[in-house]
Design a protein around this motif. Sequence first.
Motif, PDB file in Angstrom:
ATOM      1  N   GLY A 104       0.777  -1.237   0.000  1.00 42.69           N
ATOM      2  CA  GLY A 104       0.000   0.000   0.000  1.00 42.69           C
ATOM      3  C   GLY A 104       0.805   1.280   0.000  1.00 42.69           C
ATOM      4  O   GLY A 104       0.247   2.358   0.187  1.00 42.69           O
ATOM      5  N   GLN A 105       2.120   1.200  -0.210  1.00 44.68           N
ATOM      6  CA  GLN A 105       2.936   2.411  -0.265  1.00 44.68           C
ATOM      7  C   GLN A 105       2.878   3.074  -1.633  1.00 44.68           C
ATOM      8  O   GLN A 105       3.149   4.267  -1.759  1.00 44.68           O
ATOM      9  CB  GLN A 105       4.390   2.078   0.076  1.00 44.68           C
ATOM     10  CG  GLN A 105       4.584   1.606   1.507  1.00 44.68           C
ATOM     11  CD  GLN A 105       5.997   1.131   1.753  1.00 44.68           C
ATOM     12  OE1 GLN A 105       6.625   0.505   0.890  1.00 44.68           O
ATOM     13  NE2 GLN A 105       6.518   1.421   2.933  1.00 44.68           N
ATOM     14  N   MET A 106       2.554   2.284  -2.660  1.00 41.33           N
ATOM     15  CA  MET A 106       2.483   2.793  -4.026  1.00 41.33           C
ATOM     16  C   MET A 106       1.275   2.186  -4.723  1.00 41.33           C
ATOM     17  O   MET A 106       0.632   1.271  -4.205  1.00 41.33           O
ATOM     18  CB  MET A 106       3.762   2.449  -4.810  1.00 41.33           C
ATOM     19  CG  MET A 106       5.018   3.145  -4.329  1.00 41.33           C
ATOM     20  SD  MET A 106       6.501   2.598  -5.231  1.00 41.33           S
ATOM     21  CE  MET A 106       6.133   3.142  -6.900  1.00 41.33           C
ATOM     22  N   SER A 107       0.982   2.712  -5.911  1.00 42.65           N
ATOM     23  CA  SER A 107      -0.044   2.165  -6.789  1.00 42.65           C
ATOM     24  C   SER A 107       0.643   1.733  -8.081  1.00 42.65           C
ATOM     25  O   SER A 107       1.795   2.105  -8.337  1.00 42.65           O
ATOM     26  CB  SER A 107      -1.108   3.228  -7.078  1.00 42.65           C
ATOM     27  OG  SER A 107      -2.048   2.749  -8.015  1.00 42.65           O
ATOM     28  N   ILE A 108      -0.025   0.939  -8.887  1.00 40.67           N
ATOM     29  CA  ILE A 108       0.561   0.577 -10.188  1.00 40.67           C
ATOM     30  C   ILE A 108       0.657   1.813 -11.074  1.00 40.67           C
ATOM     31  O   ILE A 108       1.655   2.025 -11.767  1.00 40.67           O
ATOM     32  CB  ILE A 108      -0.268  -0.532 -10.864  1.00 40.67           C
ATOM     33  CG1 ILE A 108      -0.119  -1.835 -10.076  1.00 40.67           C
ATOM     34  CG2 ILE A 108       0.183  -0.734 -12.312  1.00 40.67           C
ATOM     35  CD1 ILE A 108      -0.953  -2.982 -10.599  1.00 40.67           C
TER      36      ILE A 108
ATOM     37  N   PRO B 208       7.279   8.453  -7.449  1.00 37.02           N
ATOM     38  CA  PRO B 208       7.842   8.986  -6.204  1.00 37.02           C
ATOM     39  C   PRO B 208       9.295   9.401  -6.448  1.00 37.02           C
ATOM     40  O   PRO B 208      10.054   8.668  -7.090  1.00 37.02           O
ATOM     41  CB  PRO B 208       7.758   7.793  -5.253  1.00 37.02           C
ATOM     42  CG  PRO B 208       7.816   6.586  -6.141  1.00 37.02           C
ATOM     43  CD  PRO B 208       7.137   6.990  -7.425  1.00 37.02           C
ATOM     44  N   LEU B 209       9.680  10.558  -5.980  1.00 34.03           N
ATOM     45  CA  LEU B 209      11.007  11.101  -6.267  1.00 34.03           C
ATOM     46  C   LEU B 209      11.914  11.046  -5.035  1.00 34.03           C
ATOM     47  O   LEU B 209      11.428  11.054  -3.901  1.00 34.03           O
ATOM     48  CB  LEU B 209      10.886  12.546  -6.754  1.00 34.03           C
ATOM     49  CG  LEU B 209      10.072  12.733  -8.048  1.00 34.03           C
ATOM     50  CD1 LEU B 209       9.957  14.206  -8.389  1.00 34.03           C
ATOM     51  CD2 LEU B 209      10.685  11.957  -9.202  1.00 34.03           C
ATOM     52  N   PRO B 210      13.228  11.009  -5.243  1.00 34.45           N
ATOM     53  CA  PRO B 210      14.173  11.002  -4.124  1.00 34.45           C
ATOM     54  C   PRO B 210      14.121  12.311  -3.339  1.00 34.45           C
ATOM     55  O   PRO B 210      13.646  13.338  -3.829  1.00 34.45           O
ATOM     56  CB  PRO B 210      15.534  10.830  -4.815  1.00 34.45           C
ATOM     57  CG  PRO B 210      15.230  10.304  -6.180  1.00 34.45           C
ATOM     58  CD  PRO B 210      13.902  10.868  -6.550  1.00 34.45           C
ATOM     59  N   VAL B 211      14.650  12.270  -2.117  1.00 30.74           N
ATOM     60  CA  VAL B 211      14.680  13.455  -1.257  1.00 30.74           C
ATOM     61  C   VAL B 211      15.409  14.608  -1.952  1.00 30.74           C
ATOM     62  O   VAL B 211      14.959  15.754  -1.917  1.00 30.74           O
ATOM     63  CB  VAL B 211      15.370  13.120   0.091  1.00 30.74           C
ATOM     64  CG1 VAL B 211      15.513  14.374   0.945  1.00 30.74           C
ATOM     65  CG2 VAL B 211      14.580  12.058   0.842  1.00 30.74           C
TER      66      VAL B 211
ATOM     67  N   LEU C 233      -1.452   8.859  -4.279  1.00 34.30           N
ATOM     68  CA  LEU C 233      -0.539   7.743  -4.080  1.00 34.30           C
ATOM     69  C   LEU C 233       0.412   7.632  -5.273  1.00 34.30           C
ATOM     70  O   LEU C 233      -0.026   7.622  -6.418  1.00 34.30           O
ATOM     71  CB  LEU C 233      -1.351   6.454  -3.925  1.00 34.30           C
ATOM     72  CG  LEU C 233      -0.707   5.295  -3.176  1.00 34.30           C
ATOM     73  CD1 LEU C 233      -0.432   5.678  -1.731  1.00 34.30           C
ATOM     74  CD2 LEU C 233      -1.616   4.076  -3.226  1.00 34.30           C
ATOM     75  N   PRO C 234       1.740   7.582  -5.037  1.00 34.70           N
ATOM     76  CA  PRO C 234       2.696   7.471  -6.153  1.00 34.70           C
ATOM     77  C   PRO C 234       2.567   6.129  -6.857  1.00 34.70           C
ATOM     78  O   PRO C 234       2.018   5.167  -6.297  1.00 34.70           O
ATOM     79  CB  PRO C 234       4.052   7.615  -5.465  1.00 34.70           C
ATOM     80  CG  PRO C 234       3.818   7.177  -4.056  1.00 34.70           C
ATOM     81  CD  PRO C 234       2.405   7.593  -3.729  1.00 34.70           C
ATOM     82  N   GLY C 235       3.072   6.046  -8.086  1.00 35.11           N
ATOM     83  CA  GLY C 235       2.895   4.831  -8.874  1.00 35.11           C
ATOM     84  C   GLY C 235       4.171   4.338  -9.528  1.00 35.11           C
ATOM     85  O   GLY C 235       5.175   5.050  -9.611  1.00 35.11           O
TER      86      GLY C 235
END
Length: 474
Positions: free
Chosen positions: A390-394, A399-402, A419-421
């Motif tokens: 559940g941290q991401m979606s397809i 999601p990008l680095p810090v 939600l990032p994919g």
Amino acid sequence: MAFMSSPVNLNADLRSPSVTHFRKGFVIGWSRVAILLLADILSIVVAWYLAVTVGTRIESAWTIDAKLLPLILAIKISILTARGLYKAGNSRRDYFGLIKAISLSEGLLLLIAFLLEPKAYISRSTFLLSWFLSLLLISIGRWVVDAGLEAIRKRGAVRYPVFLISEVEHQEKNLKLIEQENRYNVIGVADSSCLDKKNREKTFESLRKMGIAEAFVSWRAIQKRLHVCWYFQTAGITLRILPTDTNSFFPKSESWTIGGIPSLTVPVPVIVGGDYWMKRCFDFCCSSLAILILSPIYLLIALFIRLDSPGPIFFRQTRIGLYGREFKVWKFRTMVQNASQLQAKLEAQNEMKDGVLFKMKDDPRITKVGRFLRAYSLDELPQLFNVLVGQMSIVGPRPLPVRDVEKFEEKHFIRQEVLPGITGLWQVSGRSDITNFDDVLNLDNYYISNWSIWLDLRIILQTVRVVLQKTGAY
């Protein structure tokens, strides 16, 4: 810049309601439809019996014991529904549309009768009477329902509780516009600052407590807050965008009129949040199945990575997800062990024009096996485990680095509200060939504003094509 490190809360996604529920005003709306539908059914039945009684009687299945009356009702009501004659507003008063719908249904019934019984059918007088009486009685029935509803609403009953959000100088004019409709009860008024990020949660909590069914928002109050439409949808509140002097487009909107003036509305599905939880179920089922089927490929890739260069098989990197929450994203390692330290020396060769992301076509840190894995996006396969928990979606914004998020401007943070994919519009629109982060942001904005299950499926299919063609991959 500090980021949250707590686990991702699925309910924080912009598109996800805390509880799946019916939209506000559901009971009032469907009660109106049920009464109108009952009046139409009664009118059609009476019209048919009168036509059969008065017209020249010819014995057939169409006139004996009303055996085919359910078919007649089904066809006429279906065509009335297809013509949109049960929608809210002026649809029930569209008598020209009613004439076309009834004429089409009578013609269809005549065709069915000819095909079923080519040698036996009701007389022409019965057919013409049925058409005329259906039009007459349905029109009278709808007028009676409309007149009764208007009389009840003038007494303050059967009205939708609504809220107005507008600039102070336009509030009086907008209130008069709403009052012309005679079906709304304005519960409260606020200026556009209530939709600002710092006030948004408090505003929607208040709207929920007041039981608001529809919100009227001026275009100027919402034009810089386009994604706020999702807050209204997840709250089950229909969003009505009041007209201004300029013609503007709003995502997921439909044409609508208020006081005879063209406007826009963002409708709410009957079951609020159902489509989003369908997406989450799809993510869970697909990631579970994919991990099971691809497990031999996982083992084969792990073996090649181990033989190619020293270092771990997997690469875990801190990425920024929903609302700045940190989480570890999993990938197959495609670079040498000290890649992070080497990046600082390569910053001057960054090919992204604005410097927000770091991209190099011939990055010296990438291993031989890593270059192959990147070409076909095989290094992303372990992220199916991020989807599973559940941290991401397809499908969603990447999601990008810090390092990248620390370079964000205020306008960039909208992409952190869903939600990032693993894949998204950026990946199917050129991936690394896009060298300006604002172009990436525009794609993410389009995805968020126009999201649907069908858009996700389309992106997944396009991803397969892009990966096989190695488009923009390095």
